[in-house]
Design a protein around this motif. Structure first.
Motif, mmCIF file in Angstrom:
data_model
loop_
_atom_site.group_PDB
_atom_site.id
_atom_site.type_symbol
_atom_site.label_atom_id
_atom_site.label_comp_id
_atom_site.label_asym_id
_atom_site.label_seq_id
_atom_site.Cartn_x
_atom_site.Cartn_y
_atom_site.Cartn_z
ATOM 1 N N LEU A 26 -15.355 1.616 -28.682
ATOM 2 C CA LEU A 26 -14.405 1.906 -29.748
ATOM 3 C C LEU A 26 -14.309 0.709 -30.673
ATOM 4 C CD1 LEU A 26 -11.538 3.617 -27.717
ATOM 5 C CD2 LEU A 26 -13.620 4.605 -28.673
ATOM 6 N N ALA A 27 -14.628 0.950 -31.930
ATOM 7 C CA ALA A 27 -14.599 -0.090 -32.948
ATOM 8 C C ALA A 27 -13.537 0.250 -33.983
ATOM 9 C CB ALA A 27 -15.971 -0.216 -33.620
ATOM 10 N N GLY A 28 -13.119 -0.749 -34.727
ATOM 11 C CA GLY A 28 -12.141 -0.514 -35.777
ATOM 12 C C GLY A 28 -11.266 -1.720 -35.987
ATOM 13 N N TYR A 29 -10.489 -1.653 -37.033
ATOM 14 C CA TYR A 29 -9.682 -2.790 -37.427
ATOM 15 C C TYR A 29 -8.470 -2.937 -36.517
ATOM 16 C CZ TYR A 29 -8.109 -6.306 -40.795
ATOM 17 O OH TYR A 29 -7.740 -7.474 -41.397
ATOM 18 N N MET A 30 -7.845 -4.102 -36.594
ATOM 19 C CA MET A 30 -6.594 -4.323 -35.863
ATOM 20 C C MET A 30 -5.590 -3.224 -36.203
ATOM 21 S SD MET A 30 -6.139 -8.445 -36.512
ATOM 22 C CE MET A 30 -6.891 -8.422 -38.155
ATOM 23 N N TRP A 68 -15.890 4.752 -34.496
ATOM 24 C CA TRP A 68 -15.079 3.964 -35.420
ATOM 25 C C TRP A 68 -13.736 4.652 -35.585
ATOM 26 C CZ3 TRP A 68 -16.118 3.859 -41.405
ATOM 27 C CH2 TRP A 68 -15.126 3.096 -42.032
ATOM 28 N N LEU A 69 -12.672 3.987 -35.176
ATOM 29 C CA LEU A 69 -11.317 4.475 -35.392
ATOM 30 C C LEU A 69 -10.867 3.970 -36.757
ATOM 31 C CD1 LEU A 69 -11.709 4.927 -32.373
ATOM 32 C CD2 LEU A 69 -9.338 4.239 -32.014
ATOM 33 N N ARG A 70 -11.048 4.812 -37.751
ATOM 34 C CA ARG A 70 -10.779 4.385 -39.131
ATOM 35 C C ARG A 70 -9.300 4.525 -39.454
ATOM 36 N NH1 ARG A 70 -14.417 6.897 -43.772
ATOM 37 N NH2 ARG A 70 -13.372 8.815 -43.108
ATOM 38 N N ILE A 71 -8.750 3.482 -40.046
ATOM 39 C CA ILE A 71 -7.329 3.461 -40.369
ATOM 40 C C ILE A 71 -7.127 2.824 -41.729
ATOM 41 C CG2 ILE A 71 -6.970 1.223 -39.220
ATOM 42 C CD1 ILE A 71 -4.183 2.302 -38.381
ATOM 43 N N ALA A 86 -21.337 2.980 -36.741
ATOM 44 C CA ALA A 86 -20.645 4.145 -36.178
ATOM 45 C C ALA A 86 -21.559 5.339 -35.935
ATOM 46 C CB ALA A 86 -19.515 4.566 -37.103
ATOM 47 N N ASP A 87 -21.403 5.956 -34.762
ATOM 48 C CA ASP A 87 -21.990 7.259 -34.480
ATOM 49 C C ASP A 87 -21.009 8.375 -34.809
ATOM 50 O OD1 ASP A 87 -24.584 6.577 -33.210
ATOM 51 O OD2 ASP A 87 -23.305 5.569 -31.754
ATOM 52 N N VAL A 88 -19.732 8.075 -34.731
ATOM 53 C CA VAL A 88 -18.699 9.057 -35.031
ATOM 54 C C VAL A 88 -17.508 8.321 -35.643
ATOM 55 C CG1 VAL A 88 -17.682 8.924 -32.717
ATOM 56 C CG2 VAL A 88 -17.317 10.965 -34.091
ATOM 57 N N ILE A 89 -16.832 8.956 -36.571
ATOM 58 C CA ILE A 89 -15.645 8.375 -37.191
ATOM 59 C C ILE A 89 -14.454 9.262 -36.862
ATOM 60 C CG2 ILE A 89 -14.534 7.703 -39.353
ATOM 61 C CD1 ILE A 89 -17.273 7.236 -40.549
ATOM 62 N N LEU A 90 -13.395 8.639 -36.360
ATOM 63 C CA LEU A 90 -12.192 9.353 -35.955
ATOM 64 C C LEU A 90 -11.000 8.850 -36.754
ATOM 65 C CD1 LEU A 90 -12.850 9.118 -32.123
ATOM 66 C CD2 LEU A 90 -13.149 11.146 -33.543
ATOM 67 N N ASP A 91 -10.054 9.728 -36.986
ATOM 68 C CA ASP A 91 -8.879 9.411 -37.785
ATOM 69 C C ASP A 91 -7.838 8.722 -36.919
ATOM 70 O OD1 ASP A 91 -6.712 9.275 -39.457
ATOM 71 O OD2 ASP A 91 -6.594 11.431 -39.854
ATOM 72 N N ALA A 92 -7.710 7.409 -37.068
ATOM 73 C CA ALA A 92 -6.802 6.629 -36.229
ATOM 74 C C ALA A 92 -5.346 6.767 -36.643
ATOM 75 C CB ALA A 92 -7.202 5.157 -36.250
ATOM 76 N N ALA A 93 -5.069 7.515 -37.706
ATOM 77 C CA ALA A 93 -3.672 7.768 -38.074
ATOM 78 C C ALA A 93 -3.037 8.825 -37.171
ATOM 79 C CB ALA A 93 -3.579 8.210 -39.532
#
Length: 206
Positions: free
Chosen positions: A34-38, A127-130, A169-176
């Motif tokens: 799991l990757a993504g910003y703080m 990628w947990l995109r926020i 990223a292989d997949v992007i997920l909505d971290a909101a």
């Protein structure tokens, strides 16, 4: 969003290895990183996903703290960010040699080309995109976050890292979304074959 990265696995084995299926009956063939910003919720989502998969969960920040015998703020203050990044890279490489599970990366871990290359061979990267403003609302100025003390720098750093997250990223997920929903979306994607096939649902192509 999903990127096709098959990693040389035979089609019969993608998403179907019988390695300890969890509550949803999904087996693990590769690590899920799991990757993504703080503030994206990587640790919380990771624990939920590991529970659903019946897999081990590792948090890279926890691994670094255990290795150093210090908290993250103490490491940054006394050893510096460079030491932290090198140790982070070493511990990721060391732990990816174990049986697959769920790994929560530090927000800056993908800044290492060697780490990105290793993950490309051994893991599916989610990628947990926020939105950076939401991330700041979650973690800005809080203890234990040495890189989340100044809002302008925090927002700027998020923009600088976005292309690295997208590249890996292989997949992007909505971290909101609530963490349990993000975890369920991730596990549903894994159960559908991972990057081998585009699925219906909220997982999207990078």
């Amino acid at each position: 969003e999903v990127r096709r990265r098959l990693g040389g696995l035979p089609r019969c084995c993608r998403g179907s290895l019988p390695r300890g299926p969890g509550a949803l009956g999904v087996g693990m063939e590769r690590w899920v990183a799991l990757a993504g910003y703080m503030g994206a919720g990587k640790s919380t989502v990771g624990r939920h996903a590991a529970d659903l998969l019946g897999a081990q969960f590792l948090d890279v920040d926890d691994l670094v703290e255990a290795h150093a015998g210090q908290s993250i703020p103490e490491i940054f203050a006394q050893r510096g960010e460079l030491w932290f990044r090198r140790t982070e890279e070493d511990l990721i490489r060391e732990n990816l040699g174990a049986d697959p599970g769920v790994l929560a990366l530090g927000g800056g871990a993908l800044g290492s080309r060697r780490t990105r290359d290793l993950l490309g061979r051994t893991a599916w990267v989610a990628w947990l995109r926020i939105d950076p403003a939401l991330a700041w609302d979650r973690v800005g100025g809080r203890p234990g976050r040495p890189l989340a003390l100044d809002r302008d720098r925090f927002i700027r750093r998020a923009a600088e890292r976005e292309h690295v997250y997208r590249e890996a990223a292989d997949v992007i997920l909505d971290a909101a979304l609530p963490p349990d929903e993000v975890a369920r979306d991730l596990v549903d994607w894994i159960g559908g074959g991972g990057p081998d096939e585009e699925r219906a649902g909220r997982a999207r192509w990078p």
